[in-house]
Design a protein around this motif. Structure first.
Motif, PDB file in Angstrom:
ATOM      1  N   ASP B 379       0.619  -1.327   0.054  1.00  0.00           N
ATOM      2  CA  ASP B 379      -0.006  -0.086  -0.233  1.00  0.00           C
ATOM      3  C   ASP B 379       0.359   0.903  -0.144  1.00  0.00           C
ATOM      4  OD1 ASP B 379      -2.234  -1.315  -0.316  1.00  0.00           O
ATOM      5  OD2 ASP B 379      -2.513  -1.071   2.055  1.00  0.00           O
ATOM      6  N   ASN B 380       1.689   0.790   0.962  1.00  0.00           N
ATOM      7  CA  ASN B 380       3.004   2.691   0.584  1.00  0.00           C
ATOM      8  C   ASN B 380       4.091   2.563  -0.287  1.00  0.00           C
ATOM      9  OD1 ASN B 380       5.387   0.870   1.493  1.00  0.00           O
ATOM     10  ND2 ASN B 380       5.029   1.524   3.741  1.00  0.00           N
ATOM     11  N   GLN B 381       3.718   1.885  -1.709  1.00  0.00           N
ATOM     12  CA  GLN B 381       4.199   1.686  -2.324  1.00  0.00           C
ATOM     13  C   GLN B 381       5.632   0.775  -2.640  1.00  0.00           C
ATOM     14  OE1 GLN B 381       3.060   4.428  -5.541  1.00  0.00           O
ATOM     15  NE2 GLN B 381       1.236   3.423  -4.976  1.00  0.00           N
ATOM     16  N   THR B 382       6.344  -0.123  -1.257  1.00  0.00           N
ATOM     17  CA  THR B 382       7.418  -0.063  -1.103  1.00  0.00           C
ATOM     18  C   THR B 382       7.976  -1.285  -2.839  1.00  0.00           C
ATOM     19  OG1 THR B 382       7.884   0.839   0.741  1.00  0.00           O
ATOM     20  CG2 THR B 382       9.422  -0.763   0.141  1.00  0.00           C
ATOM     21  N   ILE B 383       6.850  -1.878  -2.079  1.00  0.00           N
ATOM     22  CA  ILE B 383       7.252  -3.066  -3.159  1.00  0.00           C
ATOM     23  C   ILE B 383       5.598  -3.270  -4.066  1.00  0.00           C
ATOM     24  CG2 ILE B 383       8.460  -4.691  -1.821  1.00  0.00           C
ATOM     25  CD1 ILE B 383       6.340  -6.401  -1.035  1.00  0.00           C
ATOM     26  N   SER B 384       5.603  -4.345  -4.804  1.00  0.00           N
ATOM     27  CA  SER B 384       4.290  -4.099  -5.963  1.00  0.00           C
ATOM     28  C   SER B 384       3.689  -5.268  -5.670  1.00  0.00           C
ATOM     29  CB  SER B 384       5.009  -4.453  -7.563  1.00  0.00           C
ATOM     30  OG  SER B 384       5.450  -5.640  -7.806  1.00  0.00           O
ATOM     31  N   LYS B 412      12.873  -3.325  -2.902  1.00  0.00           N
ATOM     32  CA  LYS B 412      12.166  -2.013  -2.964  1.00  0.00           C
ATOM     33  C   LYS B 412      11.246  -1.584  -4.848  1.00  0.00           C
ATOM     34  CE  LYS B 412      13.017  -0.047   0.888  1.00  0.00           C
ATOM     35  NZ  LYS B 412      14.813   0.579   1.678  1.00  0.00           N
ATOM     36  N   GLN B 413      10.545  -1.621  -4.652  1.00  0.00           N
ATOM     37  CA  GLN B 413       9.889  -1.078  -5.174  1.00  0.00           C
ATOM     38  C   GLN B 413      10.434   0.231  -6.750  1.00  0.00           C
ATOM     39  OE1 GLN B 413       5.482  -1.498  -7.204  1.00  0.00           O
ATOM     40  NE2 GLN B 413       5.460   0.072  -5.539  1.00  0.00           N
ATOM     41  N   LEU B 414      11.305   0.274  -8.309  1.00  0.00           N
ATOM     42  CA  LEU B 414      11.184   1.721  -8.764  1.00  0.00           C
ATOM     43  C   LEU B 414      10.549   2.391  -8.541  1.00  0.00           C
ATOM     44  CD1 LEU B 414      13.902   2.027  -9.649  1.00  0.00           C
ATOM     45  CD2 LEU B 414      13.851   1.222 -11.792  1.00  0.00           C
ATOM     46  N   GLY B 459      11.278  -6.876 -12.455  1.00  0.00           N
ATOM     47  CA  GLY B 459       9.662  -6.963 -11.366  1.00  0.00           C
ATOM     48  C   GLY B 459       9.865  -5.646 -10.332  1.00  0.00           C
ATOM     49  N   LYS B 460      10.557  -4.973 -10.033  1.00  0.00           N
ATOM     50  CA  LYS B 460      10.358  -3.608  -9.423  1.00  0.00           C
ATOM     51  C   LYS B 460      10.326  -2.679  -9.775  1.00  0.00           C
ATOM     52  CE  LYS B 460      15.015  -4.737  -7.832  1.00  0.00           C
ATOM     53  NZ  LYS B 460      16.604  -4.841  -7.210  1.00  0.00           N
ATOM     54  N   ALA B 461       9.907  -2.593 -10.560  1.00  0.00           N
ATOM     55  CA  ALA B 461       9.692  -1.061 -11.617  1.00  0.00           C
ATOM     56  C   ALA B 461       8.030  -0.993 -11.115  1.00  0.00           C
ATOM     57  CB  ALA B 461       9.368  -0.901 -13.228  1.00  0.00           C
ATOM     58  N   ASN B 462       7.316   0.271 -10.455  1.00  0.00           N
ATOM     59  CA  ASN B 462       6.526   0.560 -10.209  1.00  0.00           C
ATOM     60  C   ASN B 462       5.011   0.181 -11.371  1.00  0.00           C
ATOM     61  OD1 ASN B 462       3.869   1.565 -10.551  1.00  0.00           O
ATOM     62  ND2 ASN B 462       4.502   2.735  -8.374  1.00  0.00           N
ATOM     63  N   ASN B 467       3.057   1.940 -17.354  1.00  0.00           N
ATOM     64  CA  ASN B 467       2.077   1.951 -18.008  1.00  0.00           C
ATOM     65  C   ASN B 467       2.430   3.450 -18.317  1.00  0.00           C
ATOM     66  OD1 ASN B 467       0.156  -0.709 -18.940  1.00  0.00           O
ATOM     67  ND2 ASN B 467       0.573  -1.120 -16.855  1.00  0.00           N
ATOM     68  N   GLU B 468       1.651   4.202 -17.397  1.00  0.00           N
ATOM     69  CA  GLU B 468       1.608   5.574 -17.742  1.00  0.00           C
ATOM     70  C   GLU B 468       2.604   6.236 -18.733  1.00  0.00           C
ATOM     71  OE1 GLU B 468      -0.224   6.613 -13.221  1.00  0.00           O
ATOM     72  OE2 GLU B 468       1.671   8.232 -14.047  1.00  0.00           O
ATOM     73  N   LEU B 469       3.854   6.045 -18.374  1.00  0.00           N
ATOM     74  CA  LEU B 469       4.745   7.336 -19.413  1.00  0.00           C
ATOM     75  C   LEU B 469       4.908   6.034 -20.114  1.00  0.00           C
ATOM     76  CD1 LEU B 469       7.887   6.791 -16.149  1.00  0.00           C
ATOM     77  CD2 LEU B 469       6.760   8.464 -17.568  1.00  0.00           C
TER      78      LEU B 469
END
Lengths: 99, 475
Positions: B379-384, B412-414, B459-462, B467-469
């Motif tokens: 939820d705090n976007q540390t990981i997907s 950790k998520q990028l 697999g770490k990129a948010n 998608n948005e980018l």
């Protein structure tokens, strides 16, 4: 009350079976007489008028006495089994029980 | 002919105490034979029983949870029989004045709700265990007194049950509530919960009851319904032949899948109950009962209601989470750590329960709090969410806490936009032909590009940011 409690031989044999006792016919007769006498003696209590009196469950009215739920070390198994007529492992050996 | 079964159940539940009902010997399961005994359990001359206060409190809690009237005065009686498992020659039990009467338990059947009335609950001590294993004991048996004196409550229903399914549903509901109340661990394999059934049948519409048999040894939910089903059919065949059902005790043989007569027990049916002169009446102070009443744990029905209303879970999810007290407790530990009940409910139901595959939750090497932490990391976007599944597998395997795993494995998520953009640019330069196809209308290729980015970043990129980018750059 006048109804005299009697114990017949069948009743004696049934109680003997429940108590795992083997009685010879002569013994059964003697016991029937003895038990009959005991019941007659106790039967005298029936003469007391107990109408309106609450049944008594204990001779002395004591409050419930509790102990705390604390487990202590059990009796050593060797001591437990000292009185066993037969030992099987750490158990009391008994005649075969299969249900 | 068509018959209607009439069934009453007598359930023995072991109270969750450390020591025995009248003696300080331990109740721990699995000790070597005769290791957990004392002079009192063994019925040595001159000993006196002293009542375990916690056992009484648990019995009162069970009685209140089953909506019974708790009696402020009840009585201990001696039940006499001669059998090797009973060293004193009598069992201390309660007979005509039990601790509680007149309760009920609601059960949920496919056809709707049903109320099973509870006739009585009484306290008693367990007997020892006769062991017969011809490999060890040969032509003899041996007795283990570790169970002798273990505190039990016997819970007796009215003959309100009318099918094998109702009987096993009742058993499940009773086990659930006893576990919630922390009265009994409900472990049927270890003998903490045992069931006898009184079964009779009568022609449909007939008022008076038929002759009943008592079934013993039906110690699993499956056996409860199988044994009762067998017995109903057996009695129907007896009656159809024009014969009479004999009132007797029958034993369920789970190997042969049939009940058979236990003649040995029949003869012993004269227990000569009388008040135990060693024990005064059990007197419960009103204060003690109300104290227990105010501290009753939340029961399954109340919990389900709270989960659906306050936590806004679906009825199905609430039901699954509340089925077992340990699971509900685990879930609540997780949402106390991180307030996202819906996502955590999904994790518990889809991941945790699936991972333990019907094993008790205690087999799990991490806590509810750890699961709460894991969801908070998503939820705090540390990981997907996808990485979270890997972290979860690692938690299952090692019991490590999720923060440790994320840290030590660098999961950790990028989320740095510049970093992701430079990776995207790199991929786009290498795949000009796919860009053309995408722009020509093959929008499915977006998945290809996302996959490439994920591959580059392990697999770490948010995923949302990727998608948005990508969409921005490809438009």
């Amino acid at each position: 009350m006048s109804n005299e409690p009697k114990i017949d031989l069948d009743e004696v044999q049934r109680i003997a079976t429940l108590a795992r006792l083997k009685l010879a016919p002569r013994e059964a007769k003697e016991i029937a007489t003895n038990l009959g006498d005991i019941l007659k003696y106790m039967g005298q209590l029936n003469e007391v008028d107990t109408r309106g009196i609450n049944p008594t469950s204990h001779a002395i009215a004591l409050p419930t006495k509790y102990r705390a739920d604390v487990a202590s070390t059990g009796m050593p198994t060797t001591k437990v089994l000292r009185g066993a007529p037969e030992r099987i492992g750490d158990g009391f050996g008994v005649p075969k029980i299969v249900e | 002919m068509n018959y209607e079964p009439v069934i009453g159940l007598e359930v023995h539940a072991q109270l969750r105490t450390k020591s025995k009902l009248f003696a300080p010997a331990s109740t721990t399961f699995g000790a070597s034979p005769n290791a957990n005994t004392s002079e009192i359990c063994l019925g040595m001359p001159g000993v006196l029983p002293v009542l375990n206060d916690h056992a009484v409190q648990l019995a009162v809690r069970a009685a209140l949870g089953l909506n019974c009237t708790v009696h402020q005065r009840s009585q201990w009686s001696r039940k006499h029989y001669f059998y090797p498992d009973l060293p004193k020659g009598y069992q201390i039990s309660q007979y005509d004045r039990p601790i509680a009467t007149d309760g009920h338990l609601k059960i949920n059947l496919e056809s709707g709700e049903k109320i099973v009335r509870i006739e009585r609950i009484h306290m008693e001590e367990d007997a020892g265990k006769n062991v017969h294993d011809s490999a060890i004991t040969g032509n003899r048996s041996y007795v283990d007194f570790n169970r002798a004196g273990i505190p039990l409550v016997e819970i007796v229903t009215k003959p309100d049950i009318h099918s094998p399914e109702e009987a096993s549903t009742y058993m499940k509901a009773l086990r659930q509530i006893l576990r919630y109340l922390w009265v009994c661990d409900g472990n049927m394999e270890e003998g903490s919960l045992r069931c006898d059934a009184n079964v009779s049948i009568k022609p449909i519409g007939q008022k008076e009851l038929g002759t009943r048999t008592e079934l013993k040894n039906i110690n699993s939910f499956r056996f409860v319904s199988q044994a009762i089903q067998y017995e109903i059919l057996r009695q129907a065949e007896v009656l159809d032949r024009g014969e009479k059902v004999t009132q007797e005790t029958r034993l369920w043989d789970s190997q042969a899948k049939m009940t058979r007569s236990m003649r040995s027990k029949e003869e012993a049916h004269d227990y000569r109950y009388f008040p135990d002169p060693d024990l005064p009446d059990l007197i419960l102070e009103e204060k003690m009962i109300s104290e227990i009443r105010t501290h009753m744990p939340e029961l399954p029905a109340e919990k389900i209601l709270r989960y659906t209303q306050e936590l806004e879970l679906s009825e199905y999810d609430a039901f699954v989470l509340c089925e077992d007290a340990d699971v509900a407790e685990f879930f609540e530990a997780a949402i106390n750590r991180h307030h996202n009940s819906k996502t955590i409910a999904n994790w518990v139901i889809n991941d945790v329960l699936r991972a333990i595959k019907g094993q008790p939750l205690s087999a799990l090497s991490f806590s509810g709090e750890d699961l709460g932490t894991l969801v908070s990391l998503i939820d705090n976007q540390t990981i997907s969410g996808k990485i979270a599944k890997d972290v979860f597998q690692q938690m299952l395997a090692t019991g490590e806490n999720p923060e440790q795993i994320v840290e030590s494995k660098g999961l950790k998520q990028l989320t740095n936009q510049d970093e992701i953009e430079s990776i995207i640019d790199d991929i786009l330069t290498k795949n000009p032909e796919n860009i053309d196809k995408y722009k020509a209308g093959n929008t499915k290729l977006l998945g290809f590009f996302v996959g490439q980015v994920m591959q580059q970043t392990s697999g770490k990129a948010n995923p949302k940011l990727v998608n948005e980018l990508l969409q921005k750059k490809l438009s």
